[in-house]
Design an enzyme around this catalytic site. Structure first.
Site, mmCIF file in Angstrom:
data_model
loop_
_atom_site.group_PDB
_atom_site.id
_atom_site.type_symbol
_atom_site.label_atom_id
_atom_site.label_comp_id
_atom_site.label_asym_id
_atom_site.label_seq_id
_atom_site.Cartn_x
_atom_site.Cartn_y
_atom_site.Cartn_z
ATOM 1 N N ASP A 239 43.563 41.364 36.114
ATOM 2 C CA ASP A 239 44.244 40.049 36.916
ATOM 3 C C ASP A 239 43.059 39.071 37.381
ATOM 4 O OD1 ASP A 239 43.198 41.657 38.959
ATOM 5 O OD2 ASP A 239 45.311 41.293 39.909
ATOM 6 N N GLU A 240 41.588 39.285 37.024
ATOM 7 C CA GLU A 240 40.786 38.603 37.550
ATOM 8 C C GLU A 240 39.626 38.147 36.614
ATOM 9 O OE1 GLU A 240 40.334 39.911 42.177
ATOM 10 O OE2 GLU A 240 39.023 40.694 40.666
#
Length: 419
Positions: A108-109
Site C-alpha cells: 500500500d505504499e
C-alpha cells in the site's frame, strides 16, 4: 544563509487498503465498519480495519472477538490476498500514468522522485490531485490514497500521514521543523516503543525536542549512524538508502480451531516450506539453514534450527523439517501457529562448492543435480497449469490451508505463490 532544499519526493499511501478493497468488491460494505481477518476465527485478529471501524477503536491487531464488542455490527471478512495484489498492480499503473514510480515499498505504499522541472509546490500539488483522480477513475472511487511531498522521502512519508484519509500535504523546507512539532514521537518511522523509551531517557519527550537535539545526542540514543541519519532527514537532507541483502525467506500460519491437532498441523507446515522453497528458487538463492517455529495453544512458543550445505532442494529441506518436527517438545499438544524460515541465504550464481570433495560429497552432488531438475520441472508445471496440478504428497491434506498472505515487506508474486 542555509541553502533551501527543493521538493524531491512524492509519497503515495493507500488508506485502510485491505478494507477499502473489500468495500470496493462488495458495495454492501461501503460506509460500514469492516474488519479484515486472516482466518474466520474469533481468536484471530484484524489485519486491517476501515475508517468506520477505526472510529470505534478497532485497529490492526485487535482480536476479532474484541472488535465485535468495540464495534457492534462490524462486518468481519476473510482476507483476499490475490485481490489486494491485483488492485495494487492497478494502482501502480494509475500512478505511473501521472509520474514514474521510483519504487514500490509495500502493498500500500510507493514513492516517486520529482524531476527538476516538477518541483514547484503548485506543480507537485497538481500531480497529487491528478493521481487521486486517476486512481478513482481507473481503479475505484472507494479506494483512496493519501499523498505527501517533501525534500526527502522520509519527510514525504510523514507528510502523507498528516492529512489522512484522502489527504494531500506538502512539507517545504521553510516549514521545517515547526510543521513537525504537533506530531508524536511514535509517528516517526524508526521510533517504536523501545526507542521512545530511550529518547525519554535522553530527555527527549516531544518532537520539538527531537528536532532540536544535537546530532551527537541522537547518535548516542540510536547507538550509531542511524541517529545521524535521522538528524539529517529531519532537516530535509537527502540521504542514500542503506543497501541490505535478503536475509531470510519465511512463511507462518495461524491455525484455525479444526487444524490445531498435530496431525492436521503437519501438512500445513509442509505446505509453508514448499512455498518458501519456490520463492527461494524464484529469487535464485540457496539456503544453509532451516528454522521451524511453533506456538502451542497453551501459550508457549518453541523454535529449532537445522543447518545444511547450501541447497534449494525441497526434498532435502523436507527431510530436515521432518527431523525438527519429530524432535519437538510435547508432541501431543495442540498448536496455535506454525512457521518456517530459511536462513543463511546466498545467491546461487555466487555459490562456490567445496574444493575438497570426498566420494560421499560427489554422490551428494549427483543427488542435488537430480533434485534440481525435479524442482525445476515441478515449478514449471505448477506455473503453467496451476498449483494443484502436481504437488508433494506431504501437502495432500493441506492444499486448501495456509493461503497466500501479504506481509509488510513482501508482496507475493502471483505466478509463484498463488494458491
Amino acid at each position: 544563509m542555509a541553502v533551501s532544499k527543493p521538493l524531491t519526493a512524492l509519497f503515495i499511501d493507500c488508506d485502510s487498503y485491505f478494507a477499502s478493497v473489500e468495500q470496493h468488491l462488495d458495495p454492501a460494505l461501503r460506509g460500514r465498519p469492516v474488519g479484515v481477518a486472516p482466518v474466520m476465527a474469533e481468536s484471530s485478529c484484524c489485519i486491517a480495519a476501515s475508517y468506520e471501524a477505526k472510529a470505534f477503536g478497532v485497529k490492526t491487531g485487535t482480536r476479532i472477538s474484541d472488535a465485535r464488542i468495540l464495534c457492534p455490527g462490524i462486518a468481519i471478512v476473510e482476507s483476499k490476498p490475490a485481490e489486494y495484489i491485483r488492485h495494487h498492480q492497478r494502482i501502480v499503473e494509475a500512478v505511473e500514468d501521472c509520474i514514474h514510480v521510483e519504487a514500490v515499498l509495500s502493498i500500500d505504499e510507493m514513492w516517486a522522485w520529482l524531476p527538476l522541472n516538477l518541483r514547484d509546490p503548485a506543480t507537485v500539488e497538481l500531480i497529487g490531485r491528478r493521481i487521486k483522480e486517476t486512481v478513482a477513475r481507473d481503479v475505484s472511487p472507494v479506494i483512496k490514497v493519501s499523498i505527501g511531498a517533501a525534500p526527502n522521502r522520509y519527510l514525504a512519508k510523514i507528510a502523507s500521514k498528516m492529512r489522512k484519509p484522502d489527504g494531500l500535504f506538502i512539507i517545504e523546507q521553510r516549514d521545517l521543523p515547526d510543521v513537525l512539532h504537533p506530531l508524536k514521537l511514535r509517528d516517526f518511522t524508526g521510533i517504536a516503543r523501545s526507542m521512545e523509551t530511550r529518547l525519554h531517557a535522553a530527555g527527549i519527550h516531544t518532537v520539538a525536542e527531537l528536532c532540536a537535539a544535537p546530532k551527537s545526542v541522537l547518535h548516542g540514543v540510536w547507538g550509531g549512524v542511524m541517529g545521524d541519519r535521522l538528524w539529517h532527514l529531519l532537516r530535509g537532507d537527502e540521504i542514500p538508502d542503506l543497501v541490505s541483502a535478503r536475509k531470510s525467506i519465511g512463511h507462518s500460519h495461524v491455525l484455525p480451531p479444526d487444524s490445531r491437532h498435530p496431525d492436521k498441523a503437519w501438512p500445513i507446515l509442509c505446505k509453508l516450506l514448499h512455498k518458501a522453497c519456490e520463492r527461494l528458487r524464484a529469487h535464485g538463492l540457496l539456503t544453509g539453514g532451516l528454522t521451524m517455529q511453533l506456538a502451542f495453544y497453551r501459550g508457549v512458543s518453541w523454535a529449532a534450527e537445522a543447518r545444511t550445505d547450501e541447497t534449494d532442494s525441497t526434498l532435502v529441506l523436507m527431510r530436515m523439517l521432518d527431523r525438527l518436527w519429530r524432535d519437538r517438545p510435547e508432541p501431543r499438544c495442540q498448536l496455535l501457529q506454525v512457521g518456517v524460515v530459511l536462513t543463511r541465504l546466498c545467491e546461487r550464481s555466487n555459490h562456490t562448492p567445496s574444493l575438497f570433495q570426498t566420494v560421499a560429497d560427489t554422490m551428494a552432488a549427483m543427488d542435488a543435480a537430480k533434485h534440481q531438475r525435479l524442482d525445476a520441472t515441478l515449478d514449471k508445471l505448477r506455473a503453467r497449469y496451476g498449483r494443484s496440478v502436481v504437488y508433494f504428497g506431504s501437502v495432500q491434506e493441506s492444499r486448501d490451508e495456509a493461503p497466500m498472505r501479504i506481509s509488510f515487506t513482501h508482496i507475493p508474486d502471483l505466478e509463484v505463490e498463488q494458491d
